[in-house]
Design a protein around this motif. Sequence first.
Motif, short mmCIF file in Angstrom:
data_model
loop_
_atom_site.label_atom_id
_atom_site.label_comp_id
_atom_site.label_asym_id
_atom_site.label_seq_id
_atom_site.Cartn_x
_atom_site.Cartn_y
_atom_site.Cartn_z
N VAL A 224 0.84 -1.20 0.00
CA VAL A 224 0.00 0.00 0.00
C VAL A 224 0.87 1.25 0.00
O VAL A 224 0.59 2.22 -0.71
N ASN A 225 1.95 1.22 0.78
CA ASN A 225 2.82 2.40 0.87
C ASN A 225 4.19 1.98 1.39
O ASN A 225 4.30 1.02 2.14
N ILE A 226 5.21 2.71 0.94
CA ILE A 226 6.57 2.52 1.43
C ILE A 226 7.16 3.89 1.73
O ILE A 226 7.07 4.81 0.92
N VAL A 227 7.74 4.02 2.92
CA VAL A 227 8.48 5.23 3.28
C VAL A 227 9.86 4.81 3.76
O VAL A 227 10.03 3.73 4.33
N ARG A 228 10.83 5.70 3.52
CA ARG A 228 12.21 5.27 3.79
C ARG A 228 13.11 6.44 4.12
O ARG A 228 12.97 7.53 3.56
N GLU A 229 14.01 6.22 5.07
CA GLU A 229 15.15 7.09 5.30
C GLU A 229 16.38 6.21 5.12
O GLU A 229 16.73 5.43 6.00
#
Length: 445
Positions: A224-229
């Motif tokens: 559904v979603n991917i967030v990354r640092e």
Amino acid sequence: MSGNFFEALHQIATEKGITREMIEEIVQSAMLSAYKKQYGITKPVDITFDREKNTVKIISRKMVVRVPKNYAEEISLEEAQKIKPDAKFGDEIIVEENPLETFGRIAAQTAKQVILQKIKEAEKNIVYDEYKDKVNELINGYVQRKTKEALYIDLGKTEGIIPAREQSPLEHYKIGDRVKAIVLNVQKNSKGPSVVLSRANPKFVEKLFEMEIPEIYDGIVKIVNIVREPGLRTKVAVTSDRDDIDSVGACVGMKGVRIQSIVRELEGEKIDVIEYSPNKKVMASNALTPAKVKEIIETRDGGIIAVVDNDQYRLAIGKNGHNARLAAKLCGFNIDIKTEDQYREFLSSSESRALVEQLFATTSEGETPLEELPGLDARTITLLEAGGIFSVEDLVEKSVEDLMNIDGIGEKTAQKIINIIQEYVDFEDEDYEDEQEGKQEDKPE
């Protein structure tokens, strides 16, 4: 033109992926350029190819004259009769010429330069067309050279570049190391196509999941979603339309074998795989993994207050706040993380009363929000909500004295609110005004 020349030309074209038709167009363009160089004119001529004999001929129309002065347009009677025995002065005949025999050294050199130039241009276009269709796809290559600004990757047909901003801080490469990345974008320039690669983009992680996890590749489990640092942490929200599928379990694998292969590719970067939920409270609690959330409170502005035990606070916030930031980005709304002590302190403040009351006295379906009552300003609405009044239906039950008991509301404001109600609210009970007057009369002297 000799067969050997054509054989060599086709061999080069095959190595560079150029079609036979494109080669013939290149040769035709070169012959026309050489013809102009030879004769200094641009008289229309035809170029024909004999694919069986691997030859090319220039066909033009020439006038039969006694002494030719312009060999591009004139031919002697003797030469004309070799082509057409009954030719005579003044006739215009069709002449076929072998460029190798007709062109001089300069014209031949011109043809060679044009052919080489056109082949290079065709090669650039082929590479561009190939890689522009691979944007957001995984690709493999080898480190060719490195600078502080970028890694240069040998992709075979061309060179790719991974700018420093598209690299993870955890990664360090040597010349010759194999590299996997996604094609971020492809641009044309004078030196050929510029293929920009990335290992920091969230799309790179998505493609790794597709490669390592069959359920995602087959569409059974959806990201559904991917967030990354990059270098710190990645959060991935997954779900499935099938009740018999454990979305998170499918991604993690038996004893974590699937997710560990992705972690190794990211040089040890932490990855949190969470179950997506349309419920904001559940989603926020899941997103703050690996911290355990004790209580979730939804605020009126659409945000969330997450209460955690004191020993979970640093874990929920993360190094330099990265876990809280990523959780908020993953959910798409603000998440305010508080310890139990911080939350108790928050509850004791007057500004938090409206938020607390929302847990127990939110506007029910069918009730009219205070915002829809004309004449009530934002400050008055905030004071009313802090006093536990959330709808017009709640408000009409209150007297002037009831309103004056709310912090921040004096007699004038209370009477103004009553006047607004009387002006804009239609009452089924016609005795409302009489009741209000009665309440005023009962007011102690």
